[in-house]
Write an enzyme that holds these catalytic residues in place. Sequence first.
Site, PDB file in Angstrom:
ATOM      1  N   SER A  37      36.649  48.035  32.424  1.00 15.00           N
ATOM      2  CA  SER A  37      36.108  47.060  33.358  1.00 15.00           C
ATOM      3  C   SER A  37      34.927  46.311  32.734  1.00 15.00           C
ATOM      4  CB  SER A  37      35.748  47.762  34.676  1.00 15.00           C
ATOM      5  OG  SER A  37      35.571  46.836  35.715  1.00 15.00           O
ATOM      6  N   GLU A  60      45.899  45.627  39.357  1.00  9.28           N
ATOM      7  CA  GLU A  60      44.427  45.648  39.269  1.00  9.28           C
ATOM      8  C   GLU A  60      43.770  45.179  40.562  1.00  9.28           C
ATOM      9  OE1 GLU A  60      42.560  46.652  36.716  1.00  9.28           O
ATOM     10  OE2 GLU A  60      43.607  46.263  34.843  1.00  9.28           O
ATOM     11  N   HIS A  76      42.970  48.947  39.620  1.00 12.68           N
ATOM     12  CA  HIS A  76      41.853  48.984  38.681  1.00 12.68           C
ATOM     13  C   HIS A  76      41.255  50.389  38.652  1.00 12.68           C
ATOM     14  CE1 HIS A  76      38.857  47.017  36.269  1.00 12.68           C
ATOM     15  NE2 HIS A  76      37.862  47.372  37.055  1.00 12.68           N
TER      16      HIS A  76
END
Length: 498
Positions: free
Chosen positions: A192, A315, A414
């Site tokens: 990330s 995600e 995610h």
Amino acid sequence: MNHHPDPVVTTAQGTVRGLRGGGTLTFLNIPYAAPPRGAGRFAPPRPHEPWAGVRDATVPGPTAPQSARRLGDIDMTPYFGTGWSRGEDYLTVNVFAPAAGGGGLPVMVFVHGGGFVAGSTRATLYDGSAFARDGVVLVTLNYRLGIAGFLDLPGAPANRGLLDVVAALRWVRENVSAFGGDPHNVTLFGQSAGATTVGGVLATPEAAGLFRRAIVQSGSGLGAFTPEQAARVTRAAGEALGIEPSVDAFAGIPDERLVEAAGGLAGIDLRTGTHRDPLIGLSPFSLVLDTQPAVSVAAGRAADVDLLVGTNTEEGNLYLVPVGKYATSTAADVDEAAARSHPDPARLVETYRASRPGASFAELRSAVMADALFGAGSRALAEGHAAHHPRSATYAYEFAWRSHALGGELGATHAVELPFVFDLADRPELNGPGALLGPDKAPADLAARVHETWIRFARTGDPGWDPYDTGRRATMRIDTEWTQVDDPRGRERRAWGS
């Protein structure tokens, strides 16, 4: 009875005493840079003072100043940690090394995510004992966050959090052999915001030679703000604090107020005449660069670093499902997501509808967000890097295993790959209806294989499938079955111009 004394290691700055347990030597809270105090919070990282005697490295240390983070109905504590643990001396690393000793082991250095405003080495997801068990020296690090780390202030160096990562890599180069690691076989990896930072480090000339490979998990090579965009955030921060946007003025503000002000900066419109907001409003902080990392990499930066880059299949779900915005998505929401992130939103939506026949508004909205935040920027990084073959290799993956959390809706979202990379998928806090991996038992063999693949890449530069090139774009789709596919989502890739 065998009494194993606690391990003691001498670093360039002083001696540290760690813990021995389960085949792993663990050293917590070792400083790699001086504590960022006062004006020093806005200066480049400086060397830490040496210490006399033996420093206790058996208990977790302080974290970067940050506010507590919640993501609706999903428990992200294992990911973000429990919030701010006070203390100035927080520019530190944790080191996990095999108790069996030996030398010349591959080294992996991990940069945590958290939107450039949260996260730390204390988060339970970043326990490196499985890496140490498998013959790797794993290093995790804290870096400056929020205003101290990333606010672009006149008179201060930009991207101070990234400079911290480079300083930690220098510490690794200088000290990791004392823990059994090979300073010339270092893999920098992150997830990330941490992965976007890794992309930024790839493009940083000062970091050249400090690492040999990189893994970018759900980051973006197109995630940096322009200086013009960053200046808007700086203006807003100055107004929130009632001060001039200068280093001198910010130097006098205590961390509590900086954290509070950072929390109020959400929602600034960063769209300019020439640029959209690469974080589509999710964070007012990112790297600040004139040139996106993917463009620098395409121009030849990091041409000698092997790169593994990938994203998760769904995600965008993390930003919609836990906050109750997924199932209620409308056609207008899909259009709005496209308008935030693309110069020709109507064509973009048309492309996604055509390439995903039967997809719901929720699925289309999540997919557009996913590509805006991570997909397009990850592909751009892979494309730019692959142009420099054969000096180094480029590999791509897509992580497709679906969590059944929140009634089965969370999916391959995610951050869901992290427990598999760290081989922690069996941890109780990651399992349950509101936990990241959901109520069903995650497949143990998948965690073993993902973890082993990351280590194989760190050791050899080859994860075990065909390299990514700009012709085939070979990508490994990782699920209970692993399938190599060429140019997945090619139509969508082309719609983003990569």
